[in-house]
Enzyme design. Sequence first.
Site, PDB file in Angstrom:
ATOM      1  N   ASP A  49       0.838  -1.201   0.000  1.00 35.75           N
ATOM      2  CA  ASP A  49       0.000   0.000   0.000  1.00 35.75           C
ATOM      3  C   ASP A  49       0.873   1.251   0.000  1.00 35.75           C
ATOM      4  O   ASP A  49       2.044   1.201   0.397  1.00 35.75           O
ATOM      5  CB  ASP A  49      -0.879   0.037   1.265  1.00 35.75           C
ATOM      6  CG  ASP A  49      -1.857  -1.114   1.310  1.00 35.75           C
ATOM      7  OD1 ASP A  49      -2.161  -1.672   0.240  1.00 35.75           O
ATOM      8  OD2 ASP A  49      -2.304  -1.450   2.422  1.00 35.75           O
TER       9      ASP A  49
HETATM   10  N1  URA Z   1      -1.311  -5.894   3.933  1.00 38.47           N
HETATM   11  C1  URA Z   1      -1.770  -4.631   3.971  1.00 38.47           C
HETATM   12  O1  URA Z   1      -2.778  -4.346   4.586  1.00 38.47           O
HETATM   13  N2  URA Z   1      -1.066  -3.700   3.295  1.00 38.47           N
HETATM   14  C2  URA Z   1       0.074  -3.953   2.624  1.00 38.47           C
HETATM   15  O2  URA Z   1       0.677  -3.046   2.047  1.00 38.47           O
HETATM   16  C3  URA Z   1       0.548  -5.272   2.614  1.00 38.47           C
HETATM   17  C4  URA Z   1      -0.175  -6.220   3.278  1.00 38.47           C
END
Ligand code: URA
Length: 252
Positions: free
Chosen positions: A119
Site C-alpha cells: 500500500d
Molecule cells: N497488507 C496490507 O494491509 N497492506 C500492505 O501493504 C501489505 C499487506
Amino acid sequence: MLRLLLIVGILEKMKDLRLDKFLADRLGCTRKESRILISTGNVFVNGIVNKDIGSKINPSDEVIHNGKKIDYGNKYYYFIINKPGGCVTATADNLHKTIFDLLPPYFVKLKIMPVGRLDIDTVGLLLFTNDGKLAYRLLSPKREVYKTYIAKTDKILNDNELKKLKYGIDIGDIVTKPAKIVSIDNKTYKLEICEGKFHQVKRMFEAVGANVIELKRTTFGPLHLDIPVGEYRELTLDEISNLYECCNLEKK
Ligand code: URA
C-alpha cells in the site's frame, strides 16, 4: 540449476559495468584491445559514437560494434527495494509518486516489475523481477510463501484476539489461513502470513478491533530486508536459488 547459476553469474558481472570490460568479455578480446576499439570510434552506444573508455553502461543501453548489436547474454533480473511511504506500487499515477520514480528507467524498459504490491503507506521489502514464471509462482496461494510484517497498531490485543489472528479470521471475503503472530512491543506485532489479499494485514487487525498505524514488510519468503529506505540492490545467486526452492520451481 547449473544453467541458472550460469545465467545469473553473467548477470552478477553486469553490475556497474564499464564499457571496455563489457566489450572485452563479449568480444573475447583483451581490455587493452577493447579500449582501442572504443577510443578509435568503433563503438556506438544508443546510436551515438562513444570514445570514452571509462564510461558505464546499463542493461537498457544498446551497444553496437562493427554494425552488430552486442548481446548482454542474460535475460532475468532480480532486485529488492526498501519501499518508502508515500509512493504507490504502480508504473504511473496522476496524484502520487510511484515506486518507479526511485528506480532507473531500465526497470520499465526491461519490464522488471514488482512481485505483488505494498500500500502507499506501507514501507519495506518489495521484490522486482522480469522472471514472470517465478513471480507467478511466488504469488500463487498454493505455494504459501510467507511474508513478515511489523504492524504498529492502536490497541493491545488480548489472548483471544491473538488466537483469532493465529488460527484464521473472517475478513469479509475470506477466512485467513493460519498465521504466526507475536507481540514485540506495547501495541506492535510481528505477523507472518502466506497470503496476499488486498489490504490483508490491515483487515486482519481491523477484524479484532485494531487499526494499523504503521506497517512494514521485513521478509518475503527467504528474502530479508537489509537496505535503507529508498534503496535497492540486486539479489545474490544464493537468494535467487532460495526463491526458486521456496516455491518449488526448477530452473530449466
Ligand atoms: N497488507 C496490507 O494491509 N497492506 C500492505 O501493504 C501489505 C499487506
